[in-house]
Design an enzyme around this catalytic site. Structure first.
Site, PDB file in Angstrom:
ATOM      1  N   ARG A 227     -12.541  -0.657  -6.188  1.00 36.56           N
ATOM      2  CA  ARG A 227     -12.885  -1.374  -4.951  1.00 36.56           C
ATOM      3  C   ARG A 227     -14.344  -1.150  -4.555  1.00 36.56           C
ATOM      4  O   ARG A 227     -15.022  -2.073  -4.094  1.00 36.56           O
ATOM      5  CB  ARG A 227     -11.972  -0.911  -3.808  1.00 36.56           C
ATOM      6  CG  ARG A 227     -10.559  -1.442  -3.899  1.00 36.56           C
ATOM      7  CD  ARG A 227      -9.693  -0.892  -2.799  1.00 36.56           C
ATOM      8  NE  ARG A 227      -8.400  -1.558  -2.759  1.00 36.56           N
ATOM      9  CZ  ARG A 227      -7.409  -1.208  -1.958  1.00 36.56           C
ATOM     10  NH1 ARG A 227      -7.548  -0.167  -1.137  1.00 36.56           N
ATOM     11  NH2 ARG A 227      -6.270  -1.868  -1.968  1.00 36.56           N
TER      12      ARG A 227
ATOM     13  N   LYS B  25      10.435  -5.120  -4.260  1.00 34.52           N
ATOM     14  CA  LYS B  25      10.457  -5.817  -2.970  1.00 34.52           C
ATOM     15  C   LYS B  25      10.505  -7.329  -3.165  1.00 34.52           C
ATOM     16  O   LYS B  25       9.482  -7.977  -3.346  1.00 34.52           O
ATOM     17  CB  LYS B  25       9.237  -5.429  -2.136  1.00 34.52           C
ATOM     18  CG  LYS B  25       9.222  -3.956  -1.747  1.00 34.52           C
ATOM     19  CD  LYS B  25       7.979  -3.620  -0.939  1.00 34.52           C
ATOM     20  CE  LYS B  25       7.941  -2.147  -0.570  1.00 34.52           C
ATOM     21  NZ  LYS B  25       6.704  -1.798   0.159  1.00 34.52           N
TER      22      LYS B  25
ATOM     23  N   GLY C 159      -0.863  -2.155  -6.732  1.00 33.83           N
ATOM     24  CA  GLY C 159      -1.126  -0.796  -7.199  1.00 33.83           C
ATOM     25  C   GLY C 159      -0.339  -0.383  -8.415  1.00 33.83           C
ATOM     26  O   GLY C 159      -0.880   0.227  -9.348  1.00 33.83           O
TER      27      GLY C 159
ATOM     28  N   GLY D 232      -1.356  -6.710  -1.228  1.00 35.93           N
ATOM     29  CA  GLY D 232      -0.783  -7.450  -0.097  1.00 35.93           C
ATOM     30  C   GLY D 232      -1.564  -8.707   0.228  1.00 35.93           C
ATOM     31  O   GLY D 232      -0.986  -9.771   0.483  1.00 35.93           O
TER      32      GLY D 232
END
Length: 402
Positions: free
Chosen positions: A38, A201, A360, A383
């Site tokens: 990042r 998820k 991740g 996300g």
């Protein structure tokens, strides 16, 4: 999305102070950075401003301190790292707003960088507090958002502060790359376009499937996401993970119906799975069809037929997105499926396909095999990437456009 949004290339920062929102929320161990992706992606933005003889005020969060200052979540450890990367001394302010930080900013010279302490030490940040955002805005002349990983958040430094900059706001190079990479997935990439969704998820990805089903050629569904789909089609899934099934059963049926009406897009599920009689690396295992998992057993990885089936589709694809592992890859005995998929994506990339990997766990799986540099683009925000795939304009991007 990118066509009507200003970037740092649209500004000359000479004698100007740029407030640059970055995402330096990186994994560390004993104050040593484990993964600096990042930060590396944001350095070109910072260097551009320095090269223009502008001044840089860096805003970032780190961890989840929940509005309480803490040495554990301090950004001080970033000073030496940034200084080494940028080859200049980095100034640091232990405050984000107030007279002392304003004094620091006023004393900045062209080409200098000031790093502010963790923005989340102020509870007003996550509250989206307008007064707090105004205090931050006083620190600069131009606002730059280069924090894709948190641009889906309605936080002060993301969505509120841009209001005070009118037409003097833009995105950085990291944000531009993220948007352009996602546009290649959303119907503008070379066909066949394949999206691979894994992980546990399912609720966060249902709307993605509904929104992209008409734009792409293949959706591969694996990992814990697959079992609710198998169950809704009448399969037996034993004790496999089943996230919020009662809440999403009707939605899953609608997706299956929608899929059956779509001639262009195919949803593909695993054919077989590696099942275990307990959730640990040394559990007893066997391979069974995914539609007939016995009671007391749970699927923890995709099986050999599934690996071949998925890899064949990936091999024929020209554009690939991957989010979420295909099994419990943290356990070595259940990592083969995820590693095989990673290798297939790398092989396709080497043959000219465009590959985008986000999340991740997926990136961690790539790193396990030293594949991270063999992918076209690693997304810095799991996300935020998923929100983009829902075909929504991220709040942080919308705030720049408005």
């Amino acid at each position: 999305m990118i066509e009507n949004i200003k970037t740092v290339n649209d500004f000359n920062f000479k004698n100007k102070t740029a407030i640059v929102r970055v995402d330096f929320n990186v994994p560390i161990n004993n104050n040593l950075i484990i993964d600096d992706t990042r930060i590396q992606y944001s350095l070109p933005t910072i260097r551009k401003i320095i090269h223009d003889h502008g001044k840089v005020v860096l805003i970032s969060h780190f961890g989840r301190p929940k509005g309480i200052p803490s040495k554990i979540y301090s950004l001080r450890f970033m000073i030496s790292y940034l200084s080494h990367q940028l080859k200049i001394p980095i100034k640091f302010s232990e405050y984000c707003i107030g007279s002392s930080v304003e004094k620091y900013v006023n004393e900045l010279k062209n080409g200098e960088v000031l790093l502010l302490e963790n923005i989340r030490f102020h509870k007003e940040e996550e509250e989206g507090n307008e007064k707090f955002a105004f205090q931050l805005a006083k620190l600069g002349d131009i606002y730059v958002n280069d924090a894709f990983g948190v641009s889906h958040r309605f936080h002060s430094s993301i969505t509120i502060i841009p209001k005070f900059f009118k037409n003097k706001k833009c995105i950085g190079f990291l944000m531009k790359k993220e948007i352009q990479s996602l546009q290649k997935i959303l119907g503008k990439g070379k066909k066949p376009i394949t999206i691979l969704l894994g992980g546990a998820k399912i609720t966060s990805k249902i709307s993605i499937i509904k929104n992209i089903i008409h734009l792409i050629d293949n959706i591969l569904i694996g990992g814990g996401m697959a079992y609710p789909f198998i169950k809704v089609q009448g399969g037996k899934i034993g004790n496999s993970i089943l996230e919020k099934y009662n809440e999403i059963e009707k939605i899953l049926k609608n997706i299956i119906d929608l899929y059956q009406k779509q001639n262009q897009t195919n949803i593909h599920f695993p054919k077989d799975v590696v099942i275990a009689d307990s959730f640990n690396n040394k559990a007893n295992t066997k391979i069974v069809p995914i539609y007939s998992i016995p009671n007391g057993w749970k699927g923890l990885d995709i099986g050999p037929q599934s690996i071949k089936y998925f890899c064949d589709i990936i091999r024929k694809s020209k554009t690939i997105l991957w989010n979420g592992p295909l099994g419990v890859f943290e356990f070595s005995n259940f990592s083969f499926g995820t590693k095989s998929i990673a290798k297939a994506i790398v092989n396709s990339t080497e043959k000219g396909a465009f590959s985008l990997v986000g999340g991740g766990d997926s990136i961690a799986a790539l790193r396990m095999e030293n594949y991270e540099n063999k992918i076209s683009y690693l997304s810095t925000g799991g996300g935020a990437m998923l929100e983009c795939l829902k075909q929504t304009i991220l709040p942080g991007i919308k705030a720049i456009i408005e």
